[in-house]
Design an enzyme around this catalytic site. Structure first.
Site, short mmCIF file in Angstrom:
data_model
loop_
_atom_site.label_atom_id
_atom_site.label_comp_id
_atom_site.label_asym_id
_atom_site.label_seq_id
_atom_site.Cartn_x
_atom_site.Cartn_y
_atom_site.Cartn_z
N ASP A 73 -20.19 45.56 -3.62
CA ASP A 73 -19.85 46.85 -3.02
C ASP A 73 -19.77 47.97 -4.05
OD1 ASP A 73 -19.50 45.52 -0.58
OD2 ASP A 73 -17.52 44.89 -1.24
N ASP A 89 -17.32 47.26 3.83
CA ASP A 89 -17.84 45.93 3.64
C ASP A 89 -17.17 45.05 4.70
OD1 ASP A 89 -18.93 43.69 2.37
OD2 ASP A 89 -17.05 43.37 1.32
N ARG A 142 -18.66 31.54 10.69
CA ARG A 142 -19.80 31.39 9.77
C ARG A 142 -20.31 29.97 9.93
NH1 ARG A 142 -18.71 35.20 5.36
NH2 ARG A 142 -19.68 33.85 3.83
#
Lengths: 339, 1321
Positions: free
Chosen positions: B973, B413, B767
């Site tokens: 996940d 991840d 981000r």
């Protein structure tokens, strides 16, 4: 300050053990390192091999087959199972002095004393003189535990039942006359067998202990009469019985019969002609077995066996050879850091 | 105790059964019945809150454990053998003795099970005895009891930060609105606060709740394991029914947050709580090695059967030969002899008993013991211990340690796994102007490099939160600066308390404002144009447009901290109570620093402040600040009662870390979010003035819109303003053209400029979020409101309709700016990734982020190298996807076959997005995709859903038949973690769900390196070698007996005493191989970490292969031949008896077997030496004692005095020496020659390991010289590059233009090589 400890409560202990950092010796197997070891082992082995080989060579063995299957054999007449109480004479000569002390063995081949059920067919309790086991032998003796009349057999079991019962008398032929060679029957069994494992019941006379029991089916005489000449050599501590009860590991075996240690024969059997009188009782045809007598002297390494000496010599030389090979390998492929 | 008739008991039991099974349960308060005996209790049928996760009870342990054990195949085999022993025709002696091994093995297993169960019992007890408050009528107050005393129908009071003991129906909270915030990370891994509402109208909302006045009946459904669903209603005495759902249920295991206290009514307790119903025991996995092992066990069975067959036929032939019955053939008790054929048939089974240990049934228990030992060492590794969270690595799956050494693919991840999931505000762009926040970047860099950080003098006065932002910041005199610096240094030490609560570390909370932007704002502030200034609007948007919950930093209760101690148990629920550990626990702060090294990575000024607050919480606040609140509207006034609510000690808790980071960023510029209620938002402006916005509506985030909006009424202008934030592509298309008149025409420019900045941010791995504003006219708002209400009231398609209304309003937005938030890479991630890559492991990253960010992270953590060829796959339909896949595959194949590319280190990487992935994974394209992926060193999958993640793992695992490992930290996940061969959970910011589903739980990504490279390699090598050795050992020993059969008429006789044979396997030769399996180190940890390539030895088939198995079996045959026939030849024709013959053989095989192991042992520690010598000593002592004592003890075996007489014979020693040497010579020679002529990499590494450190390093460098060991370039500040055109439907190498490369040499990860070598379609 309890809190402080709590804070690191989960920190693993920093010890060499838990962190897998114990000091360790890490042997490195590579040509350069093992050469000296190989040379050393090789030389040591060759030394041992020579010693063993020489020792083995010094041992004299005389084997005479007396099964009597062959027509020209002295015991041919006895090999017929129908002939009872057959006696045959075996003539042989010794060229030079048979150095003493001489051990006199009888040998059997194709005889499987190690057969699983046979080897177990006895009662140790009974043989250690336990009178309870006289009246009720162990199951392991079956079917040699009771006779047809439900009388307990003592000693019970297949081993005892099948005891070897040929007897031998050795004569030295001196000027045509037979002169008896004294045979020593004492101490031929293991000391521990004679003194610890096998005990007669403490009943005197010994015969009384065997009341209400019967002798093994194949036996001509009960156990307390095994040796008429020596009352102390009867019952379970009869030396021949003890020797027979120690089961042979391999199907071709010999067992000690007597030792020749007395008087003029202490130094060995002098050269000359000998006559062996055999009371031929034990049948071997049923399993195509052979019977033989063996005269042998012994060394520190036991009886004659050249194998071990040769093996040591071979392996020793092999090691030396290997070290040469490795020397070449080392010279060719050495890791530079090994210098 | 009153006597009750059995009938009544039965009736009661039946009624209880019925009550539990009923679909609806009527629950009444226990209080009126307090003190009465059990029969009178209304809720007596429902289980109490005590829980039991143990498998066994004390009394039933033995039968239950036996039952469990007999489920195993190996044990059934064993029991079958024991039964066979008792069959008379088989003629086994002492069948009882055959019981010994199985008894020992099963006892060992039982002891292990008992120990595990005892641990569960302890953790249960700890949980059951956790204190909580139950209302007692006698004492008229909530009194302290333990969890196990909670019953259905009780009233339980839970304080802030406490864990809810049972499923509670919320009746009352300290909050006037009846809201209680809970954190459900224990259950589903979500750390955000979830509001729960008290059942309205059931109890009078007095300041104090009176449980005694509660006389309603709670009717609820039967317990189920759905965490998101609950149905119940409360029936008041006047028959009025009040419904309640999941929003009123406090689940067991949740933590109460932000609420002083809450009172609930227990509806489900103990095993019936939703969390317990969701708790499905440990998972069982079988390792690859064990699967292979089982195949070899089958070979052993075949070998055994064929040996038995040989024995059987041999016995038949032997019997056939006799002309008559020989005296040594013992008939049965009737004097009857079986026919040879029948005897031969029976002999087959006797042989099975004789040769039974050929099947290494003790192997299974040995493997389990070895794995326990291995797990002990893994969990005790100090390098895998994380100080910050005080957690070790946890091994949850006990059976797959050796799989760690065989991993070929890692699926990782991104957020929270590779990165820290601590969002840090990095830079922003407002109205097309970029503010790089250089000082902030420096601060972050300092935090990153703690050592050098001590030397750095801040030339910018750090923003001290307690003073608020000051315009005179730059006038600070040097002394003061120095003072601040000292202060900072001091507080750095004090402030390093482990922060368990997300988003509270100073790293995220402190933002140093950009000087230029700060000046600009102050200018705007003073100019008075603040009503319309886009800069102010931007920050207001930052502060308002979110769902962040404001919480005060109340000092933690003493009680709550007690929970934190139980954190590191295996039980997830317990583990999760760590959330209770607030950073504001002063005792923490004071005491913890002593344990910390100086170079702690966090800086906190807050902690110092908090300290003062704790001492005088009321005084500090009250002064002056409350004046500002006078302008507040009524809703806000409730907050002003709270003395602790000042800008200094508010903390924010947000659904996503990004939101918190933005709010903190706004706070740094003086726009402090002070309070959020359902109807208002309070923001303090830099001037100190508080603005209270009326919250009209919140258009929540959803995955389709990828944005959220907040509709507020501006308190001054009274306009309706819509603040929207969202992903750039979700915002940009909604931009309107009309803004304030004077900006007309410029809007477009702003949009393009901002887009440039956004692209640059993306390249930097930030981000991005865009912020917009829209003023909604009253008319529009009113009409929209009607739609909205209709949508909300709708019954069908409610969610779609609501979303539609949101879309309706979110049009014609005005762009304010954009933010870049950094999610920093975790410590030494690039290093770990490089090491894993060198270890031959392919690392895939599966992330929900957009490709740009993923690629950037890929470069940052060195998944991608600058010279790599990056293939970007993104297509819209399947046809396109197929053709692209085919072309790429062809191209890639041609590329890899091209001889020119042989020596280049250039690798291929694939970037694929979620949509394309779905197509590529469809059954017809799967093979091609996997084929392509096989050629790629790394694959980045972007924008994937949790389900896709697990699908990728499954496809790769099944198609390529490789060992896979999935690592992740969040609930998304879990699927992937469960699909992989090994699931690794990272216990990070996102709760425990991943950890709960995982096989191994680590706290940092970097731990993966040592876990795999060192522990994985060790565990695998150790276990593989031990298993091979076990097979060898059993075959070598059993064959001795087999060879003897040729000399005893195949009668299954043994030359070794039966007891000694059993002891031989159980005691004399069992401990050294187990210690070998636990402790051997073929190569040191330093070497394994230094040369990751060594890991490759375990991959694929590894060391345990068909060949190694058969070689060792052949070696065993050879050794047994030597071990039998040398003594045989030496004793031939002698008067040797059975056991005297067997004793040297037994001794020889002891030496052979142990010395064989010593050839295999690579590192002799004191433990190895002790066990080895101990085994030899044990053999001689036990055998000597046994043969001295056993005169007639267990017929028919009777080894009396045999070893003693043998040991007095020189032949015995000569025989032992030569046989052992001959037996081991070939193996020894083989090792020596191989090590000299063609040393394996492992061997070379061991050699290097012996050198001193400096030479070793030199050699290592030389050895690995073909590999470039360049430093990881970290992202630095740089001007935004010109945008690159995105052509998503194309395969294109990530190619920035040449000017880019020239322009910003500081930008990380510019792809240089592919300019020359583009991929042709």
């Amino acid at each position: 300050m309890v809190k402080e400890e709590k804070e690191i409560a989960n920190r693993p202990d920093n010890t060499a053990f838990t962190q897998q950092r114990l000091p360790a010796w890490q042997p490195m197997l590579s040509a350069g390192i093992v050469i000296p070891g190989f040379v050393l082992i090789g030389l040591a082995f060759i030394g041992i091999g020579v010693a063993l080989f020489v020792t083995s060579r010094s041992i004299t063995v005389l084997e005479i087959d007396y099964t009597g299957i062959e027509k020209d054999s002295a015991c041919f007449k006895c090999s017929n199972a129908d002939v009872k109480n057959c006696v045959c004479n075996l003539e042989f000569s010794i060229d030079s002095l048979f150095e003493g002390p001489v051990f006199f063995y009888y040998g059997l081949s194709n005889y499987f004393q190690n057969y699983r059920k046979y080897a177990a067919s006895r009662d140790d309790e009974q043989l250690s003189g336990d009178l309870d086991a006289f009246t009720a032998p162990s199951d392991s003796c079956s079917p040699y535990d009771y006779n047809g009349n439900d009388k307990p057999i003592v000693p019970c079991g297949a081993i005892a039942n099948s005891m070897f019962n040929d007897t031998f008398v050795l004569y030295r032929v001196v000027n045509g006359a037979n002169k008896l060679v004294p045979l020593d029957g004492k101490g031929i069994a293991w000391w521990t067998d004679y003194n610890v494992k096998f005990r007669n019941p403490s009943v005197t006379p010994l015969k009384n202990a065997f009341n209400n029991t019967v002798k093994p089916i194949f036996w001509p005489k009960p156990a307390y009469q095994l040796d008429a000449s020596d009352p102390a050599n009867n019952g379970f501590i009869n030396q021949d019985f003890l020797v027979w009860m120690r089961r042979a590991a391999l199907p071709d075996f010999r067992k000690l019969y007597r030792r020749i240690t007395d008087g003029e024969y202490a130094k060995g059997l002098p050269a000359g002609n000998y006559s062996l009188t055999i009371a031929y009782n034990y049948p071997v045809q049923s399993f195509e077995g052979r019977k033989k007598v063996v005269f042998s002297n012994v060394s520190w390494m036991g009886g004659k066996n050249e194998f071990l000496g040769i093996a040591y010599l071979v392996v020793g030389s092999l090691c030396v050879l290997m070290s040469i090979v490795m020397l070449i390998v080392y010279a060719k492929f050495k890791f530079p850091e090994e210098d | 105790m009153m006597w009750r008739s059995p009938l009544a008991l039965v009736r009661d039991a039946l009624r209880g059964q019925r009550a539990r099974e009923k679909d609806l349960r009527n629950l009444a308060s226990n209080l009126p019945y307090e003190g009465l005996e059990k029969v009178k209790q209304p809720n007596r049928f429902f289980p109490g809150n005590a829980i039991k996760t143990t498998k066994y009870t004390l009394l039933l342990f033995i039968p239950m454990n036996l039952f469990e054990q007999f489920h195993r195949l190996a044990n059934i085999y064993f029991v079958g053998l024991v039964i066979l022993n008792f069959v008379p025709v088989v003629n086994a002696f002492q069948p009882e003795v055959a019981l010994i091994p199985i008894c020992v093995i099963m006892t060992l297993t039982a002891l292990k099970d008992a120990w595990e169960d005892f641990r569960r019992y302890q953790s249960d007890r700890k949980r059951n005895n956790t204190p909580c408050f139950i209302y007692s009528r006698k004492e008229k107050k909530f009194s302290e009891r333990s969890w196990k005393e909670v019953r259905v129908g009780d009233f339980v009071k839970v304080f802030s930060n406490e864990i809810v003991p049972a499923d509670l129906l919320l009746l009352h909270t300290s909050d006037p609105n009846g809201v209680c915030h809970i954190e459900t990370s224990n259950l589903d891994g979500e750390t955000n606060l979830k509001p729960r509402r008290a059942v309205s109208g059931v109890c009078v909302s007095d300041p104090e709740f009176e449980p005694e006045s509660f006389n309603s009946v709670v009717v609820c459904e039967r317990p189920n394991n759905n965490l998101n669903h609950f149905k119940c209603y409360v029936e008041k005495p006047d028959k009025e029914k009040v419904g309640a759902g999941i929003e009123s249920l406090l689940l067991r295991g949740c933590t109460v947050k932000n609420t002083d206290h809450a009172v609930g009514f227990v509806v489900y307790a103990g095993q019936e709580t939703k969390s317990m119903l969701n708790n499905n025991g440990p998972r069982y996995k079988r390792s690859k090695l064990e699967r292979k092992l089982n195949i070899d066990v089958i070979f052993c069975v075949i070998l055994l059967l064929s040996m038995c067959f040989v024995g059987s036929v041999g016995h038949f032939l032997w019997l056939e030969e006799f002309p008559d019955v020989p005296p040594y053939l013992v008939p049965d008790s009737n004097g009857h002899l079986d026919s040879p054929g029948l005897s031969g048939f029976y002999m087959f089974f006797t042989m099975i008993i004789l040769l039974q240990i050929l099947i290494p049934s003790s192997l299974y228990v040995s493997i389990e013991l070895v794995k326990i030992g291995q797990i002990f060492f893994i969990t005790n590794d100090a390098d895998l211990y994380d100080e910050e969270t005080d957690s070790r690595v946890q091994c949850k799956a006990l059976k797959i340690t050796e799989d760690l050494g065989q991993i070929e693919y890692i699926f990782s991840d991104k957020t929270g796994t590779l990165t820290e999931n601590k969002m840090v505000f990095r830079r922003c762009s407002i109205m097309g102007t970029e503010y790089p926040h250089k000082e902030n970047a420096i601060r972050l860099a300092v935090l990153e490099e703690p050592e050098s950080g001590e030397e750095v003098i801040f030339n910018q006065r750090p923003q001290l939160s307690q003073t608020g932002w000051s315009l005179h910041a730059e006038d600070t005199n040097p002394e003061e600066m120095q003072h601040h610096h000292d202060n900072r240094r001091k507080s750095r030490v004090t402030g390093s308390a482990p922060s368990d609560v997300a988003f509270s570390s100073p790293l995220e909370t402190e933002v140093i404002p950009d000087r230029k932007l700060l000046q600009h704002i102050s200018r705007v502030e003073s100019s008075g144009s603040r009503k319309t200034d886009p800069y102010l609007d931007f920050f207001l948007g930052l502060a308002i447009c979110n769902t962040v919950v404001v919480s005060m930093a109340t000092a933690e209760r003493q009680r709550a901290s007690r929970f934190s101690r139980s954190r590191q148990t295996n039980n997830p629920l317990d583990t999760l109570s760590n959330v209770a550990k607030k950073p504001f626990s002063l005792r923490h702060i004071f005491t913890s620093w002593k344990n910390k090294p100086k170079r702690s990575r966090t800086i906190s000024e807050d902690s110092v402040v908090e300290e003062e607050h704790f001492n005088a919480p009321v005084k500090i606040d009250g002064s002056g600040n409350t004046d500002g609140l006078q302008t507040c509207s009524l809703q806000a006034s409730s907050n002003s009662n709270d003395p602790a609510r000042t800008p200094d000690n508010v903390t924010y808790e947000a659904e996503s870390p990004d939101e918190a980071a933005l709010v903190y960023a706004a706070k740094a510029y003086g726009f402090t979010l002070l309070a959020r209620t359902p109807h208002s938002v309070t923001v303090r402006l830099p001037s100190g003035e508080d603005l209270v916005f009326e919250l009209l509506d919140t258009l929540t985030f959803d995955f389709n819109r990828k944005r959220m909006s907040v509709l507020v009424r501006h308190p001054i202008t009274k306009e309706c303003v819509l603040y929207t934030k969202g992903a750039d592509y979700a915002i940009m298309e909604l931009l309107g053209t009309s803004y304030a008149e004077h900006l007309r025409g410029k809007q477009k420019n702003i949009a393009t400029d901002t887009q440039h900045h956004l692209d640059f941010y993306g390249k930097e791995g930030l981000r991005t979020l865009c912020f917009t504003k829209k003023v909604v006219s009253k008319k529009v708002y009113e009409s929209w409101l009607v739609c909205r209400r209709n949508a909300l009231a709708a019954i069908d398609n409610r969610e779609e309709l609501v979303m539609e209304t949101s879309v309706q309003l979110e049009t014609e937005l005005t762009l304010l700016g954009a933010t870049g938030i950094e999610d920093r890479l975790q410590e030494s991630v690039p290093d770990t990734v490089v090491a894993l890559r060198e270890a031959g492991i392919r690392v895939w990253v599966l992330t929900g982020d957009k490709p740009e960010t993923a690629v950037n992270i890929g470069y940052a953590c060195r998944l991608l190298e600058e010279e790599d060829l990056v293939i970007n796959m993104s297509c819209k339909n399947k046809l396109e996807c197929t053709s692209i896949l085919d072309c790429t595959l062809e191209e890639v194949k041609r590329y890899s076959e091209d001889p020119r590319n042989v020596d280049t280190s250039q690798d291929i990487a694939l970037v694929i997005d979620g949509r394309t992935l779905t197509m590529a994974l469809s059954s017809d394209l799967q093979d091609r995709f996997v084929d392509l992926a096989k050629h790629c060193r790394t694959v980045l999958c972007c924008r994937v859903t949790p389900l896709q993640k697990s699908r990728v793992v499954k496809v790769v695992r099944e198609k390529l038949k490789v060992m896979t490992l999935a690592v992740g930290d969040g609930a998304n996940d879990v699927n992937m973690i469960q699909a992989a061969d090994i699931g690794v959970g990272i216990s990070g910011q996102e709760g425990m769900q991943a950890v709960m589903a995982s096989d191994f739980a680590i706290s940092r990504f970097k731990h993966l390196k040592k876990l795999l490279l060192v522990h994985g390699h060790w565990c695998y090598t150790r276990l593989a070698n031990m298993i091979i050795y076990f097979f060898y050992k059993n075959v070598a020993y059993v064959n001795l007996l087999f060879w003897y059969q040729f000399f005893c008429g195949f009668s299954a006789a043994t030359m070794i005493d039966y007891w000694l044979m059993i002891f031989f396997n159980l005691f004399f030769t069992s401990v050294p191989p187990i210690m070998f399996g636990i402790m051997d180190q073929d190569i040191s940890a330093e070497m394994l970490l230094g040369v990751p390539e060594l890991y490759r030895t375990g991959q694929g088939a590894g060391e345990y292969t068909f060949t190694t198995f058969w070689v060792s079996i052949l070696d065993a045959f050879y050794q047994s031949l030597v071990g039998f026939f040398i003594p045989y030849l030496a004793y031939q024709d002698s008067d040797i008896d059975i056991f005297t013959f067997g004793t040297p053989i037994n001794t020889i095989s002891l030496f052979t077997i142990l010395l064989h192991l010593s050839i295999e042992i690579k590192a002799w520690t004191v433990v190895h030496r002790v066990t080895m010598l101990g085994s030899v000593a044990l053999y001689f002592i036990v055998t000597l004692a046994y043969s001295a004592m056993c005169v007639t003890c267990n017929p028919p075996s009777n080894p009396y005095w045999i070893l003693h007489s043998q040991m007095a014979d020189p032949m015995f020693y000569l025989l032992c020496i030569i046989t052992t040497v001959v037996a081991l010579l070939p193996r020894y020679m083989f090792h020596v020659l191989r090590n000299s002529i063609a040393p394996s990499p492992l061997m070379q590494a061991r050699r290097l390991d012996r050198l001193d450190a400096s030479t070793r390093d030199e050699w290592m460098k030389e050895w690995r010289s073909f590999r470039g060991l360049g430093q990881v370039r970290r992202s630095r500040l740089s001007p935004p590059p010109s945008p690159t055109l995105d052509t998503p439907a194309d395969i294109f190498p990530q190619s920035p233009t040449a000017s880019d490369i020239m322009a910003d040499d500081l930008t990380l990860n510019v792809i240089t090589d592919n300019c020359q070598r583009p991929v042709h379609m």
